[in-house]
Design a protein around this motif. Structure first.
Motif, mmCIF file in Angstrom:
data_model
loop_
_atom_site.group_PDB
_atom_site.id
_atom_site.type_symbol
_atom_site.label_atom_id
_atom_site.label_comp_id
_atom_site.label_asym_id
_atom_site.label_seq_id
_atom_site.Cartn_x
_atom_site.Cartn_y
_atom_site.Cartn_z
ATOM 1 N N ASP A 1 37.129 24.625 41.939
ATOM 2 C CA ASP A 1 36.065 24.048 41.142
ATOM 3 C C ASP A 1 34.897 24.181 42.125
ATOM 4 O OD1 ASP A 1 34.325 22.847 39.310
ATOM 5 O OD2 ASP A 1 35.247 21.068 39.456
ATOM 6 N N ASP A 2 34.074 25.087 41.705
ATOM 7 C CA ASP A 2 32.857 25.220 42.880
ATOM 8 C C ASP A 2 31.548 24.831 42.009
ATOM 9 O OD1 ASP A 2 32.520 27.167 41.057
ATOM 10 O OD2 ASP A 2 32.349 28.952 42.467
ATOM 11 N N GLY A 3 31.735 24.285 40.774
ATOM 12 C CA GLY A 3 30.817 23.766 39.855
ATOM 13 C C GLY A 3 30.199 24.794 39.111
ATOM 14 N N GLU A 4 30.404 25.917 39.267
ATOM 15 C CA GLU A 4 30.076 27.090 38.313
ATOM 16 C C GLU A 4 30.733 27.219 37.243
ATOM 17 O OE1 GLU A 4 27.091 28.993 38.906
ATOM 18 O OE2 GLU A 4 26.783 27.542 40.463
ATOM 19 N N PRO A 5 30.148 27.562 36.200
ATOM 20 C CA PRO A 5 30.999 27.804 34.835
ATOM 21 C C PRO A 5 31.630 29.361 34.985
ATOM 22 C CG PRO A 5 28.586 28.012 34.294
ATOM 23 C CD PRO A 5 28.568 27.456 35.867
ATOM 24 N N TYR A 6 32.862 29.227 34.259
ATOM 25 C CA TYR A 6 33.438 30.459 33.981
ATOM 26 C C TYR A 6 33.064 31.302 32.890
ATOM 27 C CZ TYR A 6 36.836 28.720 37.350
ATOM 28 O OH TYR A 6 37.425 28.147 38.534
ATOM 29 N N GLU A 7 32.565 32.491 32.830
ATOM 30 C CA GLU A 7 31.971 33.195 31.756
ATOM 31 C C GLU A 7 32.974 33.466 30.803
ATOM 32 O OE1 GLU A 7 28.585 33.193 31.357
ATOM 33 O OE2 GLU A 7 28.554 32.295 33.182
ATOM 34 N N ASN A 8 34.091 33.846 31.180
ATOM 35 C CA ASN A 8 35.161 34.329 30.196
ATOM 36 C C ASN A 8 36.547 34.038 30.837
ATOM 37 O OD1 ASN A 8 35.454 36.678 32.035
ATOM 38 N ND2 ASN A 8 33.979 37.513 30.765
ATOM 39 N N ILE A 9 37.622 34.453 30.095
ATOM 40 C CA ILE A 9 38.767 34.447 30.465
ATOM 41 C C ILE A 9 39.244 35.456 31.528
ATOM 42 C CG2 ILE A 9 39.966 36.077 28.694
ATOM 43 C CD1 ILE A 9 41.613 32.712 30.021
ATOM 44 N N GLU A 10 38.533 36.335 31.758
ATOM 45 C CA GLU A 10 38.909 37.224 32.677
ATOM 46 C C GLU A 10 38.333 37.036 33.977
ATOM 47 O OE1 GLU A 10 37.218 38.252 29.907
ATOM 48 O OE2 GLU A 10 38.645 39.668 29.225
ATOM 49 N N GLU A 11 37.620 35.957 34.255
ATOM 50 C CA GLU A 11 37.348 35.346 35.360
ATOM 51 C C GLU A 11 38.392 34.208 35.936
ATOM 52 O OE1 GLU A 11 33.530 33.403 35.826
ATOM 53 O OE2 GLU A 11 32.619 35.035 35.127
ATOM 54 N N ILE A 12 39.040 33.658 34.961
ATOM 55 C CA ILE A 12 40.251 32.903 35.199
ATOM 56 C C ILE A 12 41.745 33.703 35.555
ATOM 57 C CG2 ILE A 12 41.794 31.302 34.505
ATOM 58 C CD1 ILE A 12 39.377 30.087 33.040
ATOM 59 N N TRP A 13 41.757 34.807 34.705
ATOM 60 C CA TRP A 13 43.035 35.458 34.920
ATOM 61 C C TRP A 13 42.567 37.148 34.863
ATOM 62 C CZ3 TRP A 13 46.801 37.219 30.707
ATOM 63 C CH2 TRP A 13 48.094 37.643 31.307
ATOM 64 N N PRO A 14 42.301 37.646 35.863
ATOM 65 C CA PRO A 14 41.707 39.155 35.899
ATOM 66 C C PRO A 14 42.383 40.068 35.176
ATOM 67 C CG PRO A 14 41.575 38.160 38.115
ATOM 68 C CD PRO A 14 42.519 37.206 37.338
ATOM 69 N N ASP A 15 43.823 39.779 34.922
ATOM 70 C CA ASP A 15 44.737 40.794 34.398
ATOM 71 C C ASP A 15 44.707 40.770 32.902
ATOM 72 O OD1 ASP A 15 45.526 42.164 36.853
ATOM 73 O OD2 ASP A 15 47.002 40.695 36.953
ATOM 74 N N TYR A 16 43.869 39.871 32.128
ATOM 75 C CA TYR A 16 43.745 39.564 30.730
ATOM 76 C C TYR A 16 43.624 40.755 30.221
ATOM 77 C CZ TYR A 16 43.072 37.302 26.289
ATOM 78 O OH TYR A 16 43.296 37.048 25.002
ATOM 79 N N PRO A 17 44.404 41.277 29.054
ATOM 80 C CA PRO A 17 44.072 42.632 28.474
ATOM 81 C C PRO A 17 42.882 42.369 27.513
ATOM 82 C CG PRO A 17 45.984 41.676 27.764
ATOM 83 C CD PRO A 17 45.620 40.578 28.754
ATOM 84 N N THR A 18 42.000 43.765 27.757
ATOM 85 C CA THR A 18 40.933 43.766 26.886
ATOM 86 C C THR A 18 41.201 44.618 25.758
ATOM 87 O OG1 THR A 18 39.859 45.341 28.188
ATOM 88 C CG2 THR A 18 39.546 43.091 28.873
#
Length: 73
Positions: A45-62
């Protein structure tokens, strides 16, 4: 922390961009499995918002990860 496609799919409709606390609140309010909340609690938690699920789980299929021609349907 581990993510699966099923667990990550619970966050598809989250209010992006969102901070860690907002995502945890969303997960609790929508009744996601406990594993999702635990995974979110382990995020940095660096205080910055996550823009989408890929920032949390880079392997999330698109959409690009699936090989089908949308024009055929």
């Amino acid at each position: 922390m581990y993510w699966t496609l099923e667990l990550a799919s619970y966050l598809e409709d989250a209010p992006w961009p969102a901070t860690k606390d907002e995502l945890i609140d969303y997960a609790i309010r929508t009744g996601t499995p406990l594993e999702v909340v635990e995974n979110l609690q382990e995020l940095e938690d660096d205080g910055e918002p996550y823009e989408n699920i890929e920032e949390i789980w880079p392997d999330y299929p698109t959409k690009d990860d699936f090989f089908f021609n949308e024009d055929e349907y």
